[in-house]
Design a protein around this motif. Structure first.
Motif, PDB file in Angstrom:
ATOM      1  N   TRP A  89       1.077  -1.280   0.112  1.00 39.65           N
ATOM      2  CA  TRP A  89      -0.016  -0.248  -0.063  1.00 39.65           C
ATOM      3  C   TRP A  89       0.254   1.239  -0.425  1.00 39.65           C
ATOM      4  O   TRP A  89       0.312   2.982  -0.827  1.00 39.65           O
ATOM      5  CB  TRP A  89      -0.739  -0.236   1.349  1.00 39.65           C
ATOM      6  CG  TRP A  89      -2.718  -0.509   1.058  1.00 39.65           C
ATOM      7  CD1 TRP A  89      -2.426  -1.904   0.089  1.00 39.65           C
ATOM      8  CD2 TRP A  89      -3.754  -0.623   1.261  1.00 39.65           C
ATOM      9  NE1 TRP A  89      -3.745  -2.384   0.009  1.00 39.65           N
ATOM     10  CE2 TRP A  89      -4.273  -1.372   1.762  1.00 39.65           C
ATOM     11  CE3 TRP A  89      -3.992   0.490   2.811  1.00 39.65           C
ATOM     12  CZ2 TRP A  89      -5.444  -1.385   1.967  1.00 39.65           C
ATOM     13  CZ3 TRP A  89      -5.386   0.421   3.597  1.00 39.65           C
ATOM     14  CH2 TRP A  89      -6.316  -0.645   3.263  1.00 39.65           C
ATOM     15  N   ARG A  92       1.013   4.566  -2.858  1.00 39.73           N
ATOM     16  CA  ARG A  92      -0.487   4.773  -3.757  1.00 39.73           C
ATOM     17  C   ARG A  92      -1.115   5.261  -3.218  1.00 39.73           C
ATOM     18  O   ARG A  92      -1.096   6.033  -1.934  1.00 39.73           O
ATOM     19  CB  ARG A  92      -1.268   3.000  -3.203  1.00 39.73           C
ATOM     20  CG  ARG A  92       0.149   2.089  -4.185  1.00 39.73           C
ATOM     21  CD  ARG A  92      -0.536   1.219  -3.685  1.00 39.73           C
ATOM     22  NE  ARG A  92      -2.355   0.701  -4.682  1.00 39.73           N
ATOM     23  CZ  ARG A  92      -3.025  -0.019  -4.340  1.00 39.73           C
ATOM     24  NH1 ARG A  92      -2.480  -1.228  -3.641  1.00 39.73           N
ATOM     25  NH2 ARG A  92      -4.427   0.448  -5.272  1.00 39.73           N
ATOM     26  N   LYS A  95      -7.280   7.519  -2.603  1.00 37.50           N
ATOM     27  CA  LYS A  95      -8.422   7.537  -3.630  1.00 37.50           C
ATOM     28  C   LYS A  95      -8.424   6.059  -3.676  1.00 37.50           C
ATOM     29  O   LYS A  95      -9.305   5.101  -4.310  1.00 37.50           O
ATOM     30  CB  LYS A  95      -9.099   8.318  -4.443  1.00 37.50           C
ATOM     31  CG  LYS A  95      -7.349   8.673  -5.444  1.00 37.50           C
ATOM     32  CD  LYS A  95      -8.176   9.686  -6.137  1.00 37.50           C
ATOM     33  CE  LYS A  95      -7.618   9.561  -7.745  1.00 37.50           C
ATOM     34  NZ  LYS A  95      -7.015   8.382  -8.437  1.00 37.50           N
ATOM     35  N   ASP A  96      -7.426   5.428  -4.477  1.00 37.39           N
ATOM     36  CA  ASP A  96      -7.557   4.454  -4.856  1.00 37.39           C
ATOM     37  C   ASP A  96      -7.209   3.200  -4.182  1.00 37.39           C
ATOM     38  O   ASP A  96      -8.346   1.959  -3.991  1.00 37.39           O
ATOM     39  CB  ASP A  96      -6.091   3.639  -6.199  1.00 37.39           C
ATOM     40  CG  ASP A  96      -5.664   4.842  -7.409  1.00 37.39           C
ATOM     41  OD1 ASP A  96      -7.256   5.789  -7.597  1.00 37.39           O
ATOM     42  OD2 ASP A  96      -4.611   4.929  -7.721  1.00 37.39           O
ATOM     43  N   LEU A  97      -7.015   3.357  -2.790  1.00 36.50           N
ATOM     44  CA  LEU A  97      -6.742   2.249  -1.537  1.00 36.50           C
ATOM     45  C   LEU A  97      -8.200   2.046  -1.378  1.00 36.50           C
ATOM     46  O   LEU A  97      -8.851   1.010  -0.770  1.00 36.50           O
ATOM     47  CB  LEU A  97      -5.720   2.548  -0.459  1.00 36.50           C
ATOM     48  CG  LEU A  97      -3.822   2.435  -1.487  1.00 36.50           C
ATOM     49  CD1 LEU A  97      -3.446   3.435  -0.005  1.00 36.50           C
ATOM     50  CD2 LEU A  97      -3.453   1.394  -1.228  1.00 36.50           C
ATOM     51  N   GLN A  99     -11.112   1.866  -2.510  1.00 32.28           N
ATOM     52  CA  GLN A  99     -11.343   0.831  -3.460  1.00 32.28           C
ATOM     53  C   GLN A  99     -10.760  -0.777  -3.378  1.00 32.28           C
ATOM     54  O   GLN A  99     -11.187  -1.461  -3.416  1.00 32.28           O
ATOM     55  CB  GLN A  99     -11.096   1.140  -5.056  1.00 32.28           C
ATOM     56  CG  GLN A  99     -11.752   2.864  -5.104  1.00 32.28           C
ATOM     57  CD  GLN A  99     -13.427   2.843  -4.669  1.00 32.28           C
ATOM     58  OE1 GLN A  99     -13.855   2.325  -4.927  1.00 32.28           O
ATOM     59  NE2 GLN A  99     -12.649   3.497  -4.123  1.00 32.28           N
ATOM     60  N   ASP A 100     -10.074  -1.029  -3.230  1.00 27.86           N
ATOM     61  CA  ASP A 100      -9.282  -1.772  -1.988  1.00 27.86           C
ATOM     62  C   ASP A 100     -10.527  -2.426  -0.997  1.00 27.86           C
ATOM     63  O   ASP A 100     -11.074  -1.926  -0.067  1.00 27.86           O
ATOM     64  CB  ASP A 100      -7.794  -1.954  -1.485  1.00 27.86           C
ATOM     65  CG  ASP A 100      -7.199  -3.798  -1.438  1.00 27.86           C
ATOM     66  OD1 ASP A 100      -7.739  -4.529  -0.935  1.00 27.86           O
ATOM     67  OD2 ASP A 100      -5.884  -3.618  -2.183  1.00 27.86           O
ATOM     68  N   TRP A 103      -9.707  -2.140   2.111  1.00 28.81           N
ATOM     69  CA  TRP A 103     -10.544  -0.589   3.347  1.00 28.81           C
ATOM     70  C   TRP A 103     -11.279  -0.739   3.603  1.00 28.81           C
ATOM     71  O   TRP A 103     -11.010  -0.407   5.341  1.00 28.81           O
ATOM     72  CB  TRP A 103     -10.404   0.087   2.221  1.00 28.81           C
ATOM     73  CG  TRP A 103     -10.539   1.397   2.372  1.00 28.81           C
ATOM     74  CD1 TRP A 103     -12.096   2.392   3.488  1.00 28.81           C
ATOM     75  CD2 TRP A 103     -10.069   2.598   2.309  1.00 28.81           C
ATOM     76  NE1 TRP A 103     -11.938   3.532   3.022  1.00 28.81           N
ATOM     77  CE2 TRP A 103     -10.800   3.833   3.113  1.00 28.81           C
ATOM     78  CE3 TRP A 103      -8.360   3.015   2.967  1.00 28.81           C
ATOM     79  CZ2 TRP A 103      -9.641   5.260   3.116  1.00 28.81           C
ATOM     80  CZ3 TRP A 103      -8.110   3.747   2.251  1.00 28.81           C
ATOM     81  CH2 TRP A 103      -8.938   4.617   3.224  1.00 28.81           C
TER      82      TRP A 103
END
Length: 238
Positions: A89, A92, A95-97, A99-100, A103
């Motif tokens: 992580w 990164r 905002k992308d994390l 979506q994981d 999260w």
């Protein structure tokens, strides 16, 4: 019982650009962060600090230097105060994390989270992070008290998740609830450990006076809470 000021580093270039810095090298304070830590250094100038201990990461080192100022103290570096090791992580965009799938667990059940491995960065669980952070704070606190007495005040400069984890432990709160605690850049949170239990004196403070953080001899030697509420440095219980 010594008093520890848990100080989060000032705002960074990663904070302002929405990146999870983790252990990325070269992440320093931005212009806002430098102003924040200058302000903290000025607020703490009236307190006699016994020790300043910092995470090794640049943003914390810069914050610690601002706190030390002209005191003549050396900044002591301890890796155990370093940021959580986020593994893959690291670096990164937040905002992308978000979506994981992991999260959601970070938010609701952090004690179950182990960050994914990476070839470049170490990874750990959030429970491991809390264990090593609490251990170093309690260990250094005991050392400071042994060397400087029960009225000693010292500073631990660290990171948001690390400080939240230490506060959760001091509050007797499960790690799964630590997301309920806010720790902003350059904020002070204050804990006094005693032989019976810790007292959390302040959380996420960016502006109030620190004059009452130097305990009197009576406050430093007491392990009991005051019925009706603490009196503060000069007030009376309500």
């Amino acid at each position: 019982m010594a008093t520890v000021l848990l100080l989060r580093h000032g705002r960074t270039t990663a904070n302002s650009s929405g990146l999870l810095a983790g252990w990325t090298a070269g992440v320093g304070l931005d212009d806002t962060g430098r102003k924040q830590v200058e302000s903290v250094g000025a607020r703490l100038a009236e307190l006699p600090l016994a020790r300043v201990v910092s995470s090794p990461l640049q943003r914390c080192q810069e914050t610690a230097v601002a706190v030390v100022g002209s005191r003549g103290l050396d900044v002591v570096t301890d890796d155990a105060l370093g940021e959580c090791r986020y593994g893959a992580w690291t670096g990164r965009p937040i905002k992308d994390l978000a979506q994981d799938p992991l999260w959601a667990t970070v938010q609701a059940q952090p004690s179950a989270v182990t960050f994914p491995p990476s070839e470049e960065y170490e990874h750990e669980s959030m429970a491991q992070m809390q264990t090593r952070a609490v251990e170093v704070v309690r260990r250094v606190d005991a050392q400071v008290e042994a060397e400087h007495g029960a009225q000693a005040v010292w500073v631990a400069v660290s990171h948001g998740d690390v400080i939240k984890a230490v506060l959760a432990d001091a509050l007797g709160t499960h790690l799964d609830l630590f997301q309920r605690i806010s720790v902003n850049p350059a904020s002070l949170s204050v804990v006094r450990y005693t032989s019976s239990h810790p007292y959390v004196l302040r959380v996420n403070d960016n502006s109030s006076s620190v004059a009452d953080l130097l305990p009197s001899k009576a406050e430093a030697s007491s392990t009991d809470a005051t019925p009706g509420g603490a009196t503060g440095s000069s007030g009376s219980a309500d």
